[in-house]
Design an enzyme around this catalytic site. Sequence first.
Site, short mmCIF file in Angstrom:
data_model
loop_
_atom_site.label_atom_id
_atom_site.label_comp_id
_atom_site.label_asym_id
_atom_site.label_seq_id
_atom_site.Cartn_x
_atom_site.Cartn_y
_atom_site.Cartn_z
CG HIS A 192 6.64 -6.46 -42.45
ND1 HIS A 192 6.47 -5.57 -43.47
CD2 HIS A 192 7.97 -6.79 -42.45
CE1 HIS A 192 7.62 -5.35 -44.07
NE2 HIS A 192 8.56 -6.09 -43.47
CG ASP A 210 11.33 -4.91 -46.52
OD1 ASP A 210 10.48 -5.32 -45.71
OD2 ASP A 210 12.43 -4.44 -46.18
CG HIS A 225 9.94 -4.71 -38.48
ND1 HIS A 225 10.12 -3.40 -38.08
CD2 HIS A 225 10.39 -4.77 -39.77
CE1 HIS A 225 10.67 -2.71 -39.07
NE2 HIS A 225 10.84 -3.53 -40.12
CD GLN A 272 4.17 6.93 -44.27
OE1 GLN A 272 4.03 6.37 -45.35
NE2 GLN A 272 4.86 6.37 -43.27
#
Length: 877
Positions: free
Chosen positions: A604, A771, A600, A823
Amino acid sequence: MGCAPSIHVSQSGVIYCRDSDESNSPHQTTTISQGAATLHGLFVKSDAADSIPAVLAYQSRQQPPPCSGPRRREPRAPRCCGIEAETQTGSASLKQASATEVQIGPMRLTQDPIQVLLIFAKEDNQSDGFWWACDRAGYGCNIARTPESALECFLEKHQEIIVIDHRNSRYFDAEDICRSIRATKPSEHTVILAVVPRTSADQEENSVLPLLNAGFDRQFMENSSITACYNELIQIEHGEVRSQFKLRACNAVFTALEHCQEAIEITSEDRVIQYVNPAFEQMMGYQKGELIGKELTELPKSDKNRADLSDTINACIKKGKEWQGVYYARRKSGDSIQQHVKITPVIGQGGKIRHFVSLKRLRYTNESNKQLCKSHRDENYSGDNSQSESHSFKCKNRRKDSVDVKSITSQSSDAPSLQTRRYSSMARIHSMTIEAPITKVINIINAAQENSPITVAEALDRVLEILRTTELYSPQLGTKDEDPHTSDLVGGLMTDGLRRLSGNEYVFSKNMNLSHSHLSVPNTINDVPPCIAQLLDNEESWDFNIFELEAVTNKRPLVYLGLKVFGRFGVPEFLNCSEATLRAWLQVMEANYHSSNAYHNSTHAADVLHATAFFLGKERVKGSLGHLDEVAALIAATIHDVDHPGRTNSFLCNAGSELAVLYNDTAVLESHHTALAFQLTAKDSKCNIFKNIDRNHYRTLRQAIIDMVLATEMTKHFEHVNKFVNSINKPMASEETSSHSEGSDCECTASMKNFPDNQTLIKRMMIKCADVANPCRPLELCIEWAGRISEEYFAQTDEEKRQGLPVVMPVFDRNTCSIPKSQISFIDYFITDMFDAWDAFAHLPVLMQHLANNYKHWKMLDELKCKSLRLPSENNN
């Protein structure tokens, strides 16, 4: 007798005489005198009878003696009102004849005591017999002497039974009286009995046809026996009167049908139309007179139905089974409309089908149907036909109660099933603005339970139990066989801390101080260096490498990418601000991203800005949003994670951080990002990009930015996706299916601009996808992002263990975690459905291809038991 009789003279000159010493006797005798004639007991045939009031009322009369000979009766003085006075029978009889309950289908009716009207010009044994028969049966009774008084009395009392003397035409014509009564509306449910003279044994009995033609229902052969009269009246009550009473109840049913919002059609067993209600007329464009009496085969048919659909329906309903499904009907104007139809056979006498009842509701299939249904609603009531509709879809893999968006966005043969909307009869429920929508849904289900089979009612109980919870859109994870990667990941992202903890058990780390006193506005940068400009030439491509830009800009790519993207979309012109102000603002925003965060950080933010700009360039997105929406989306992407501490909301809530306390453990980081961004913007005029725009524009823009940033909070992920699917995907799929893509995208996207709520849903979905678009990036970028987010989660787990805080995601232990598994869980649970829905709207084949390839990569590593980002051989290289 011992006492003189009492004498009373009425206003009409009739003298009532009663012996005073016999006033308490049950056998008292009253003598009525007028002129030269005297009437004692029964009326005698004399000229004086003609002057007796036209309607007489006899009250509290005694039961006749059991003998069959002549009977005397002793009436009290009548209460005369003009030409009519009401008759009440003895109280004992009335007490026996209380209201009767009658059942007709599911209706339970209450029938009051029967009222009888006797029409006899002269009193004789026959009229006396019917009088006492009424008394025995507990009926109310009136006697009329003239046709005029008979009609007047009937119009006031609406008696169920009328007995007319048809033995002699000297005083009045019985058939004329019957016709006069039948000409009135109340007589529709009245039984009229004709008293005819007895025929001798050698005389042939007359035909009843003239009586029936005059309006009589029955004939009664002259018989003054009270029992004979009583039996006749009782048979009439239990036969014709009871049947007529049930028919009167049908008026209530027809009144309900007339005001019902659903279209109702009733046909005979031969499919001849017998009834249609106003809603049916309005839906189909016909008048009742054009339909009733016609066979269904005579009406125009739509060619959109399957060729064998009519045969299928007839085969089903002729067996006595109910059929329901989708049917195309043709209106009088020639338009085809799609209906949801339910046809129910009605079993009648002999167990045979006597009627078919069809209930029809409009289905939304195209713009013409929408307009038709809108006009139908507007003419009947005002309602809010919300597009937010609850649907159930199949669960996918391990996901519990999540939305299978693929099943509703695919262009398959099932597409028409997606077009169902709330029926117009529900619009009145949804127009009740005081109730919350979920309350309305619960009320509807409660009502449906009342007449449902036990299995359905039990299932609805379970539905209500789920609906009464607070997390309506959040999937429920099992506790035993679930993948721990999925459970930990979802639990960590979709909760605001462990609310079962009490008090200030945990203290926020000193290292997490979020003070912004160190922030300052950097100097304005010079023109973009050539190496950066060369990289930015490719920024409109989805495969743009943000990490290369990060490297050449010394981990500050946001300013450079922001200048390029904002300029391309005309943001400075819209905000009426200079490039210098925009540069200063971008520098302030980027300076407040923590470069120490593995994930973050400003890279990003730049990546999300790039994805947002890419989505805004797609035709359907561009056609659905205005310029203000575009500016709001780009600003929201830029600020959406400003000052992110590299820890999740759950961590901050568990640690009792200042931010968690400030925002009440609710959307802590998202609220902080927007609040700080606006604070920093307004703090210095040099970077205030909003200083020159109109106040109203600023408020609208600010609200749009806040809404988009708050949408990135994961606790409402499934709510946002579900609303997008229901309000955007499904209507568009329906339109495309019905029009076979003849109108392309122009009509769909143009209509979106007329619905601000839909624009809001699109903007939310856009920034959410931007996002978390990492799994849809090229494989090399996807791997890099996976490593960075894992490292940030590892660091959080390490700190939680050091401080003794609850470990929000135990699976993210750097010593044991399998990144491929994490993932796979993230893609399965959050990404696939959301991007399926977004792809169905924006058409993103490149992203979906990358997503499939990346998923295969993680699956391969997982099958090989690799916990790292790459195969061992690749890592060595």
